[in-house]
Structures are given as structure tokens and as C-alpha cells.
Write an enzyme that holds these catalytic residues in place. Structure first.
Site, PDB file in Angstrom:
ATOM      1  N   LEU A 232      -5.327  15.217   1.583  1.00  0.00           N
ATOM      2  CA  LEU A 232      -6.061  13.952   1.716  1.00  0.00           C
ATOM      3  C   LEU A 232      -6.581  13.541   0.334  1.00  0.00           C
ATOM      4  O   LEU A 232      -7.753  13.687   0.015  1.00  0.00           O
ATOM      5  CB  LEU A 232      -7.207  14.115   2.719  1.00  0.00           C
ATOM      6  CG  LEU A 232      -7.977  12.859   3.116  1.00  0.00           C
ATOM      7  CD1 LEU A 232      -7.047  11.791   3.663  1.00  0.00           C
ATOM      8  CD2 LEU A 232      -9.035  13.199   4.143  1.00  0.00           C
ATOM      9  N   HIS A 233      -5.679  13.044  -0.504  1.00  0.00           N
ATOM     10  CA  HIS A 233      -6.021  12.640  -1.864  1.00  0.00           C
ATOM     11  C   HIS A 233      -6.408  11.155  -1.879  1.00  0.00           C
ATOM     12  O   HIS A 233      -6.630  10.547  -0.834  1.00  0.00           O
ATOM     13  CB  HIS A 233      -4.872  12.955  -2.835  1.00  0.00           C
ATOM     14  CG  HIS A 233      -3.593  12.265  -2.489  1.00  0.00           C
ATOM     15  ND1 HIS A 233      -3.239  11.029  -2.978  1.00  0.00           N
ATOM     16  CD2 HIS A 233      -2.575  12.642  -1.673  1.00  0.00           C
ATOM     17  CE1 HIS A 233      -2.057  10.680  -2.496  1.00  0.00           C
ATOM     18  NE2 HIS A 233      -1.629  11.640  -1.696  1.00  0.00           N
ATOM     19  N   THR A 234      -6.486  10.562  -3.038  1.00  0.00           N
ATOM     20  CA  THR A 234      -7.036   9.215  -3.201  1.00  0.00           C
ATOM     21  C   THR A 234      -6.343   8.149  -2.362  1.00  0.00           C
ATOM     22  O   THR A 234      -7.003   7.377  -1.670  1.00  0.00           O
ATOM     23  CB  THR A 234      -6.989   8.799  -4.685  1.00  0.00           C
ATOM     24  OG1 THR A 234      -7.664   9.799  -5.449  1.00  0.00           O
ATOM     25  CG2 THR A 234      -7.657   7.459  -4.902  1.00  0.00           C
TER      26      THR A 234
ATOM     27  N   ALA B 145      -6.864   8.656   1.420  1.00  0.00           N
ATOM     28  CA  ALA B 145      -8.289   8.501   1.729  1.00  0.00           C
ATOM     29  C   ALA B 145      -8.638   7.014   1.804  1.00  0.00           C
ATOM     30  O   ALA B 145      -9.324   6.570   2.734  1.00  0.00           O
ATOM     31  CB  ALA B 145      -9.142   9.196   0.673  1.00  0.00           C
TER      32      ALA B 145
END
Length: 88
Positions: A14-16, A19
């Protein structure tokens, strides 16, 4: 209230980008949306909250939705998580 456990399946976690996409999708609904992970619960309509999870692949999370449009919100959000945020 709808409660569903999900597992992060995309390789980057769940990276940038995912997200921001989760927050954008969640914000379309009136229902409250919280994500619980490892004893912490965050407001999933907050980019800072979602980013603070720093959830890698394989992380288990509990999604909690409550409100007038919770069924549709849950359907779309759970599907988004299960599809690996479109990154599989």
C-alpha cells in the site's frame, strides 16, 4: 456496519499511488471508513492515515464501513483491495 478482512496482494504494498486511490474512492461515499492493522485504526479518508500504515505485501487489514451507503462502498473498496489496487 460491514467488517471485512483483506490481504495486500500487490508486490509493492500500500504505497503512495494506491493509498491516494483508496482515499479518493472512499471519499466518494458518505459512509465512514476505517482500516485496522496491527492494533491501530485509521480514518481511510485521510491520505496521511492511509500512508502511515506502510503496509507491505501480505499485510492483513480489517476494513470497517458504516453509513447509509456502506454496502456499495464496501463492495467497491473490498474489490479494489482484492484486485491489488490495479497493480497485479
Amino acid at each position: 456496519m460491514i467488517v471485512q478482512e483483506v490481504i495486500i496482494t500487490n508486490s509493492a504494498g500500500l504505497h503512495t499511488r494506491p493509498a491516494a486511490a483508496v482515499v479518493k474512492l472512499a471519499s466518494k461515499f458518505k459512509s465512514e471508513f476505517f482500516i485496522e492493522m496491527e492494533g491501530s485504526a485509521i480514518n481511510a479518508k485521510s491520505i496521511i492515515g492511509v500512508m502511515s500504515l506502510a503496509a507491505p505485501k501480505g499485510s492483513r487489514m480489517v476494513l470497517r464501513l458504516e453509513g447509509e451507503d456502506e454496502a456499495e462502498a464496501a463492495r467497491q473498496l473490498i474489490d479494489f483491495f482484492e484486485q491489488g489496487f490495479g497493480e497485479k
